[in-house]
Write an enzyme that holds these catalytic residues in place. Structure first.
Site, PDB file in Angstrom:
ATOM      1  N   PRO A   1      58.273  86.181  47.069  1.00  0.00           N
ATOM      2  CA  PRO A   1      57.258  85.630  47.963  1.00  0.00           C
ATOM      3  C   PRO A   1      57.478  84.133  48.188  1.00  0.00           C
ATOM      4  O   PRO A   1      57.831  83.410  47.252  1.00  0.00           O
ATOM      5  CB  PRO A   1      55.934  85.901  47.233  1.00  0.00           C
TER       6      PRO A   1
ATOM      7  N   GLY B   1      56.106  79.071  44.210  1.00  0.00           N
ATOM      8  CA  GLY B   1      56.743  78.447  43.049  1.00  0.00           C
ATOM      9  C   GLY B   1      57.751  79.350  42.374  1.00  0.00           C
ATOM     10  O   GLY B   1      58.115  79.133  41.218  1.00  0.00           O
ATOM     11  N   LEU B   2      58.224  80.389  43.093  1.00  0.00           N
ATOM     12  CA  LEU B   2      59.160  81.341  42.486  1.00  0.00           C
ATOM     13  C   LEU B   2      60.585  81.163  43.011  1.00  0.00           C
ATOM     14  O   LEU B   2      61.437  82.037  42.835  1.00  0.00           O
ATOM     15  CB  LEU B   2      58.683  82.785  42.709  1.00  0.00           C
ATOM     16  N   GLY B   3      60.839  80.018  43.616  1.00  0.00           N
ATOM     17  CA  GLY B   3      62.221  79.673  43.974  1.00  0.00           C
ATOM     18  C   GLY B   3      62.750  80.344  45.225  1.00  0.00           C
ATOM     19  O   GLY B   3      63.968  80.420  45.415  1.00  0.00           O
ATOM     20  N   SER B   4      61.845  80.792  46.097  1.00  0.00           N
ATOM     21  CA  SER B   4      62.321  81.515  47.277  1.00  0.00           C
ATOM     22  C   SER B   4      63.260  80.672  48.144  1.00  0.00           C
ATOM     23  O   SER B   4      64.316  81.150  48.562  1.00  0.00           O
ATOM     24  CB  SER B   4      61.096  82.027  48.046  1.00  0.00           C
ATOM     25  N   SER B   5      62.932  79.405  48.388  1.00  0.00           N
ATOM     26  CA  SER B   5      63.784  78.616  49.294  1.00  0.00           C
ATOM     27  C   SER B   5      65.168  78.402  48.687  1.00  0.00           C
ATOM     28  O   SER B   5      66.185  78.520  49.383  1.00  0.00           O
ATOM     29  CB  SER B   5      63.122  77.279  49.662  1.00  0.00           C
ATOM     30  N   ALA B   6      65.235  78.131  47.397  1.00  0.00           N
ATOM     31  CA  ALA B   6      66.549  77.912  46.759  1.00  0.00           C
ATOM     32  C   ALA B   6      67.358  79.202  46.735  1.00  0.00           C
ATOM     33  O   ALA B   6      68.579  79.199  46.942  1.00  0.00           O
ATOM     34  CB  ALA B   6      66.369  77.377  45.337  1.00  0.00           C
ATOM     35  N   ALA B   7      66.681  80.333  46.500  1.00  0.00           N
ATOM     36  CA  ALA B   7      67.394  81.614  46.448  1.00  0.00           C
ATOM     37  C   ALA B   7      67.951  81.973  47.823  1.00  0.00           C
ATOM     38  O   ALA B   7      69.100  82.420  47.942  1.00  0.00           O
ATOM     39  CB  ALA B   7      66.475  82.713  45.934  1.00  0.00           C
TER      40      ALA B   7
ATOM     41  N   ASP C   1      65.801  74.425  40.455  1.00  0.00           N
ATOM     42  CA  ASP C   1      65.720  75.704  41.182  1.00  0.00           C
ATOM     43  C   ASP C   1      67.112  76.170  41.584  1.00  0.00           C
ATOM     44  O   ASP C   1      67.459  77.343  41.419  1.00  0.00           O
ATOM     45  CB  ASP C   1      64.880  75.562  42.460  1.00  0.00           C
TER      46      ASP C   1
HETATM   47  O1  PMV Z   1      57.655  75.077  43.686  1.00  0.00           O
HETATM   48  P1  PMV Z   1      59.080  75.294  43.320  1.00  0.00           P
HETATM   49  O2  PMV Z   1      59.413  76.668  42.896  1.00  0.00           O
HETATM   50  O3  PMV Z   1      60.013  74.838  44.432  1.00  0.00           O
HETATM   51  O4  PMV Z   1      59.401  74.361  42.046  1.00  0.00           O
HETATM   52  C1  PMV Z   1      59.346  72.957  42.158  1.00  0.00           C
HETATM   53  C2  PMV Z   1      59.648  72.299  40.854  1.00  0.00           C
HETATM   54  C3  PMV Z   1      59.424  70.788  40.841  1.00  0.00           C
HETATM   55  O5  PMV Z   1      59.746  70.333  39.530  1.00  0.00           O
HETATM   56  C4  PMV Z   1      57.983  70.439  41.137  1.00  0.00           C
HETATM   57  C5  PMV Z   1      60.305  70.062  41.856  1.00  0.00           C
HETATM   58  C6  PMV Z   1      61.777  70.049  41.490  1.00  0.00           C
HETATM   59  O6  PMV Z   1      62.543  69.661  42.392  1.00  0.00           O
HETATM   60  O7  PMV Z   1      62.171  70.335  40.354  1.00  0.00           O
END
Ligand code: PMV
Length: 352
Positions: free
Chosen positions: A137, A141-147, A188
């Protein structure tokens, strides 16, 4: 929806990352025809979701962090050359939008940036069509954009016969992540292609020692998180009150250290205590949300060792450490009764 999955114990090459040697090759035909067929077959890239166990936000300021890949949530990308279309725009095909890159909505900018960065890295002489599907999703905060970025850069580079080494791939993912939220720490980008929990400090990634299996529940508040807004908010609060904010960030970094030692001892009680303390500090940092507090409280009431928000915050998910797999199921039930929109269970196995 209620889904459970287990983070596999496997070490070695991350199963999520594409292997260009797996491309289908048409049988028979002349060597040039076979080469053409290979070049035109879709190339695959995959990556997984992630949860930050300890150290979000403080990691942006050079403190250590611990993150776990969520192998049950993933992204799969297929990329192919658009035949005879050297001068046309590349195309994106996702659930949100299908069309030329330059018409993609702002929300898809990280994916667009990932495609452009990869094309640039391989000096591409043709446009590509990039098909993205996944079940991580977004904005939780589960890394969707990086994945998504990881799977895209792997697939697009593979179309042009390039397999990326680790630093190259990381840099390309980071290019897309910068478009997503400004100043990504890189945590991420490393975790979505990792095969087990990682320790990340000062840009260096290490595999983490875990002496006993630990079962976590991830629960979605249903409220969209906002990583860029959260990171920007912390930065401006730090400018306004550096002493207070730096103390909070240092304390979060110390909790990551505490967590690392507790994991190495197999001491889930103290991993949980560190998580709950981190949740409080993250609230003081201004990245909490009442729904996150409510779910964290529900998890503790259900007997969890610890609970905290995970990722950027301001919404998104909580990460909860259960006592064991059976307990995780009852914590999960409690979280859903408390209003969690979705839940997942994952076990981090002990390292050999
Ligand atoms: O919200 P996410 O899953 O993109 O995680 C961000 C994590 C942070 O520490 C807030 C930012 C980062 O670049 O590490």
């Amino acid at each position: 929806m209620n889904r459970s999955f287990v983070v596999p114990r496997a070490v070695g090459a991350a199963p999520a990352v594409s292997d260009p040697s797996r491309h289908p090759v048409a049988p028979g035909g002349s060597a040039p025809a076979r080469a053409r067929a290979r070049a035109e077959a879709p190339a695959l890239g995959t990556a997984v979701g992630k949860a930050i166990l300890l150290g979000e936000h403080s990691v942006v300021y050079g403190h250590p962090a611990i993150a776990i890949p969520l192998h049950g949530l993933g992204v799969r990308v297929e990329a192919e050359r658009i035949p005879d279309a050297a001068d046309t725009s590349s195309m994106l095909d996702s659930r949100l939008f299908t069309g030329p890159l330059d018409q993609a909505p702002e929300r898809l900018r990280p994916a667009v940036e990932a495609i452009r960065a990869a094309l640039n890295a391989v000096d591409a002489d043709a446009a590509v069509r990039v098909h993205v599907r996944g079940d991580i999703p977004a904005e939780r905060g589960l890394g969707s954009s990086a994945a998504v970025a990881a799977a895209i850069v792997t697939a697009v580079c593979a179309v042009f016969g390039r397999s990326l080494d680790e630093p190259e791939r990381h840099e390309l993912i980071q290019t897309a992540e910068r478009a997503a939220h400004g100043t990504p720490s890189g945590l991420d980008a490393h975790t979505v292609v990792a095969d087990g929990p990682i320790w990340f400090h000062g840009g260096i990634v290490e595999r983490l020692a875990v002496a006993a299996p630990m079962t976590f529940v991830v629960a979605d508040t249903g409220v969209a998180g906002g990583t860029r807004a959260a990171v920007t908010g912390v930065r401006s609060r730090r400018e306004a009150d550096p002493e207070r904010i730096d103390a909070l960030l240092a304390a979060l970094g110390d909790l990551a250290e505490t967590g690392r030692h507790a994991l190495a001892r197999g001491d889930s009680v103290h991993v949980g205590v560190a998580m709950t303390q981190a949740h409080e500090l993250l609230g003081m940092l201004g990245v909490g949300h009442p729904q996150l507090d409510m779910l964290a409280a529900a998890a503790l009431a259900a007997g969890a060792h610890g609970a905290k928000l995970t990722g950027g915050g301001l919404g998104g998910c909580v990460l909860v450490l259960a006592r064991d797999t059976e307990h995780a199921v009852s914590v999960e039930r409690g979280l859903r009764e408390a209003g969690a929109a979705e839940t997942w269970i994952t076990t981090v196995e002990e390292t050999p």
